[in-house]
Enzyme design. Structure first.
Site: not given
Ligand code: GLA
Length: 382
Positions: A122, A36, A124, A33, A170
Site C-alpha cells: 500500500g 482522489d 505505491s 483515502e 500516488d
Molecule cells: C490507491 C490509488 C490511489 C488512491 C488510493 C486510495 O493507492 O492508486 O489513487 O485512490 O488507492 O486513497
C-alpha cells in the site's frame, strides 16, 4: 540494493559505464483515502524508499529492460501492439505509450532497475515505477511535459495498461514529494500546499500485515463505479455536483431510494472523508495531534464498515493500536491488505511495536513488518 550495485548490473548487461540514474519514491498518506477520484483532498508525502533505475537511450526502436528484483529481462517495441507479457514490464511500456501519446519523440533505451519500496504494502511501488520512467524519459528525450502531466502519464498507464482505475494521488506524491513535508492536494484543481511535518513527541510508523489480495484491483474499480453512480444520481437534483466531493450527506439522503444500499454507504464514507481531510489540516496547523489521531481512527472505521476495503488483519492491528493507546491508526492506501499507518507518542512506541508483533504472531503465525516513516524527496536524477 544501492546505486553502485544497480549500476554494476547495468554494466554487466549493457556495457555502458556512465548511464544516468533516476529515482522516484513510494508514498504514505496521512488522511484522505479514496477521495482522489472523487475530486476531493488527499494528504500524502513521499517516503525514503522507491524505485531506482539506470536508463540510457540505445539508438534503436527497442526497449531492453532488466528487473533486478524479478531477475528477468523484457524486450519490447514502442508501438501499441508491442506490449510485453510480464506485468512489471507493462508499467514501463505503458509509460512509453502515454508519453508518446503526449507528443514525446521517444526512442528505444536500455534500463536496469530495482526497488526498496515493499510490493503490495500500500506504499505505491507501482507509482514509484511509473514516475521514475515518466520523469527520466521526458528528460532523456528532451520532452517538455510538466510534472502534473507526468503524474497523469503514470495514472493513465494504470488505467490503460494495468487495469486499475486509480486516482492521481500516488503519482502526484511520487513526483512532487519534498523531504520533511506532507502535501495537501486538491484533486480537482490540482492546487497543492506543502505542510512541514515534524510532530514533536510523536512518530509515524507503518505496520505491514503482509496480506495482499489478488482481487484488489477489481474491488477498487467497483468502489470507483459506486461513487460515480451516486454522484450522477445526485447531479440530477443538484447539477453543480460534479464529484462526490461536492455533495453533502443531506444530498445523499435525497437519493437514498434511488441507489443501492451498498452504493449509498460507499458514498457516505467518501463524503465524510473529504470533510475529515479539511479538519485534519486545521488541527495540524494548531499542532493538535490528538484531533489528527481521532480522525485517523474515524477513517479506519469508515474504510472498514462503510467502504469495506479493510480486512481482518488490518482491523486486528487497528485494535491493537487502540489498546496500546496509540494516538491515531488506520488502514493506508487502497486497502484490501497492506499497512496500517500509526501516529504514536514517542514514549508508547516501543511497547506498541512489541505488543503488535507478539499479538499478530500468535494470531496469524507471522510478525508484521515495521516501517518507520521518513518523508523524502520526489522524482529526481541522482
Ligand atoms: C490507491 C490509488 C490511489 C488512491 C488510493 C486510495 O493507492 O492508486 O489513487 O485512490 O488507492 O486513497
Amino acid at each position: 540494493m544501492n546505486i553502485q550495485d544497480i549500476k554494476k548490473v547495468y554494466v554487466e548487461k549493457f556495457g555502458t559505464h556512465d548511464a544516468p540514474v533516476y529515482t522516484s519514491p513510494g508514498r504514505i498518506n496521512l488522511i484522505g483515502e479514496h477521495t482522489d477520484y472523487n475530486g476531493g483532498f488527499v494528504f500524502p508525502g513521499a517516503v525514503d524508499k522507491g524505485i531506482t533505475a539506470v536508463i540510457n537511450p540505445n539508438n534503436s526502436e527497442k526497449v531492453r529492460a532488466f528487473s533486478i528484483d524479478y531477475n528477468e529481462l523484457s524486450e519490447f517495441g514502442l508501438r501499441e501492439e508491442d506490449a510485453p507479457s510480464q506485468s512489471w514490464a507493462r508499467y514501463i511500456f505503458g509509460v512509453c505509450r502515454e508519453l508518446t501519446k503526449r507528443g514525446l519523440q521517444l526512442g528505444g533505451f536500455d534500463t536496469v532497475f530495482a526497488g526498496d519500496v515493499p510490493l503490495g504494502a500500500g506504499m505505491s511501488s507501482s507509482a514509484a515505477l511509473e514516475s521514475t520512467y515518466a520523469f527520466a524519459l521526458n528528460e532523456l528525450f528532451d520532452g517538455q511535459i510538466n510534472k502534473f502531466e507526468l503524474a497523469r502519464v503514470g495514472q493513465s498507464t494504470e488505467h490503460n495498461y494495468c487495469g486499475v482505475k486509480c486516482g492521481i494521488m500516488d503519482q502526484f506524491a511520487s513526483l512532487f514529494g519534498k523531504a520533511g513535508n506532507l502535501m495537501r492536494l486538491d484533486c480537482r484543481s490540482m492546487e497543492y500546499r506543502y505542510f512541514p511535518f515534524n510532530p514533536k513527541g510523536y512518530r509515524l510508523v507503518l505496520l505491514d500485515t503482509l496480506v495482499k489480495h489478488e482481487l484488489a484491483s477489481s474491488a477498487y474499480n467497483r468502489r470507483r463505479q459506486s461513487c460515480e453512480t451516486v454522484a450522477a444520481e445526485i447531479r440530477r437534483l443538484h447539477p453543480q455536483v460534479e464529484f462526490l466531493r461536492d455533495a453533502t450527506l443531506a444530498m445523499l439522503g435525497e437519493v437514498k431510494s434511488k441507489v443501492s444500499a451498498e452504493d449509498y454507504t460507499r458514498a457516505e464514507y467518501v463524503i465524510q472523508e473529504v470533510e475529515r481531510v479539511l479538519s485534519v489540516c486545521k488541527a495540524l496547523e494548531k499542532g493538535d495531534y490528538e484531533t489528527v489521531g481521532r480522525k485517523m481512527y474515524e477513517t479506519h472505521r469508515g474504510m472498514s464498515k462503510l467502504y469495506e476495503v479493510s480486512c481482518e488483519e488490518l482491523d486486528f492491528l487497528n485494535d491493537v493500536a487502540k489498546e496500546c493507546g496509540v494516538t491515531g491508526s488506520r488502514v493506508m492506501g487502497g486497502g484490501f491488505g497492506g499497512c496500517t499507518i500509526n501516529l504514536v507518542k514517542d514514549e508508547l512506541y516501543d511497547n506498541f511495536i512489541r505488543t503488535a508483533k507478539e499479538q499478530y504472531l500468535s494470531k496469524y503465525g507471522k510478525e508484521p513488518k515495521v516501517y518507520d516513516v521518513v518523508i523524502g524527496d520526489g522524482a529526481r536524477k541522482l
